[in-house]
Design a protein around this motif. Structure first.
Motif, PDB file in Angstrom:
ATOM      1  N   VAL A  95       0.859  -1.174   0.000  1.00 11.82           N
ATOM      2  CA  VAL A  95       0.000   0.000   0.000  1.00 11.82           C
ATOM      3  C   VAL A  95       0.893   1.221   0.000  1.00 11.82           C
ATOM      4  CG1 VAL A  95      -1.758   1.256   1.294  1.00 11.82           C
ATOM      5  CG2 VAL A  95      -1.765  -1.223   1.300  1.00 11.82           C
ATOM      6  N   SER A  96       0.626   2.136  -0.911  1.00 10.64           N
ATOM      7  CA  SER A  96       1.422   3.364  -0.938  1.00 10.64           C
ATOM      8  C   SER A  96       0.895   4.335   0.113  1.00 10.64           C
ATOM      9  CB  SER A  96       1.358   4.009  -2.328  1.00 10.64           C
ATOM     10  OG  SER A  96       0.045   4.427  -2.607  1.00 10.64           O
ATOM     11  N   GLU A  99      -2.568   5.799  -0.620  1.00 13.36           N
ATOM     12  CA  GLU A  99      -3.689   4.892  -0.445  1.00 13.36           C
ATOM     13  C   GLU A  99      -3.969   4.606   1.024  1.00 13.36           C
ATOM     14  OE1 GLU A  99      -2.547   1.426  -2.552  1.00 13.36           O
ATOM     15  OE2 GLU A  99      -2.881   2.295  -4.510  1.00 13.36           O
ATOM     16  N   ASN A 100      -3.012   4.837   1.888  1.00 20.26           N
ATOM     17  CA  ASN A 100      -3.152   4.537   3.302  1.00 20.26           C
ATOM     18  C   ASN A 100      -3.035   5.828   4.110  1.00 20.26           C
ATOM     19  OD1 ASN A 100      -3.445   3.088   5.606  1.00 20.26           O
ATOM     20  ND2 ASN A 100      -1.391   2.191   5.584  1.00 20.26           N
ATOM     21  N   GLU A 123       3.215  -1.656   5.731  1.00 16.43           N
ATOM     22  CA  GLU A 123       3.213  -1.174   4.358  1.00 16.43           C
ATOM     23  C   GLU A 123       2.368  -2.081   3.467  1.00 16.43           C
ATOM     24  OE1 GLU A 123       7.450  -3.326   3.864  1.00 16.43           O
ATOM     25  OE2 GLU A 123       6.978  -1.738   5.220  1.00 16.43           O
ATOM     26  N   TYR A 124       1.790  -3.139   4.059  1.00 16.04           N
ATOM     27  CA  TYR A 124       0.949  -4.076   3.325  1.00 16.04           C
ATOM     28  C   TYR A 124      -0.513  -3.915   3.726  1.00 16.04           C
ATOM     29  CZ  TYR A 124       5.241  -6.434   1.992  1.00 16.04           C
ATOM     30  OH  TYR A 124       6.472  -6.720   1.472  1.00 16.04           O
ATOM     31  N   LEU A 125      -1.392  -4.350   2.849  1.00 16.39           N
ATOM     32  CA  LEU A 125      -2.819  -4.347   3.148  1.00 16.39           C
ATOM     33  C   LEU A 125      -3.110  -5.218   4.361  1.00 16.39           C
ATOM     34  CD1 LEU A 125      -4.467  -4.908  -0.355  1.00 16.39           C
ATOM     35  CD2 LEU A 125      -4.635  -2.877   1.033  1.00 16.39           C
TER      36      LEU A 125
END
Length: 172
Positions: A95-96, A99-100, A123-125
């Motif tokens: 996830v950039s 986006e977060n 940094e991950y969904l």
């Protein structure tokens, strides 16, 4: 009539079966994540080592062991320990920053949960959406078997589909 030794062996076996039954029931919960499944499988293998052939992370039934390992590490907050192979597999879950966005906490309950959300940030969904087993599909097929049996063979497929749709979505 069993002997004292046979009775003791049966009690030990019953204890093992009770533990395995609790694992089976926990696996059927909708809230069980892949990380929970790995914990349960590891415990089941400790109880009954012959299950390791079927339940280990690299068992032949596992389609992609690297994918499963990467998801378990992400869910456990250990994304920094991903191997290069696992990183490449999980790259689509990155996830950039745009986006977060940062979470704003406006009320008391949100403030209390802030620490948990900060600790779980990655940094991950959030991979909780990944289903751990096919039990949802198995329940659906079981339900469809009840709806379409020998006595209801003349049921139109459209009506069967509508009945199943309503049955599955009744809580909404």
């Amino acid at each position: 009539m069993p002997t004292a030794r046979e009775n003791l062996e049966m009690r030990k076996l019953q204890d093992i079966l009770v533990k395995l039954e609790s694992v089976t029931k926990a696996l059927q919960r909708n809230s069980t994540s892949l990380a929970d499944v790995r914990i349960l499988f590891d415990a089941a293998m400790l109880i009954h080592p012959s299950m390791s052939r079927y339940l280990s992370p690299d068992a032949t039934i596992v389609y992609s062991p690297s994918f499963e390992n990467s998801i378990v590490k992400i869910l456990n907050g250990r994304a920094t320990t991903l191997t290069n192979t696992e990183k490449s597999i999980a790259s689509s879950l990155l996830v950039s920053a745009e986006e977060n966005p940062a979470v704003t906490f406006s009320d008391f309950a949100d403030t209390l949960l802030k620490k948990r959300k900060e600790r779980g940030s990655s940094e991950y969904l959030d991979c909780q959406f990944l289903l751990q087993t096919s039990n949802i599909c198995e329940r659906f097929h079981s339900t469809s078997g009840y709806a379409f049996n020998d006595y209801r063979q003349s049921l139109l497929l459209l009506n069967l589909e509508m009945q199943l749709f309503l049955k599955i979505n009744k809580r909404f």
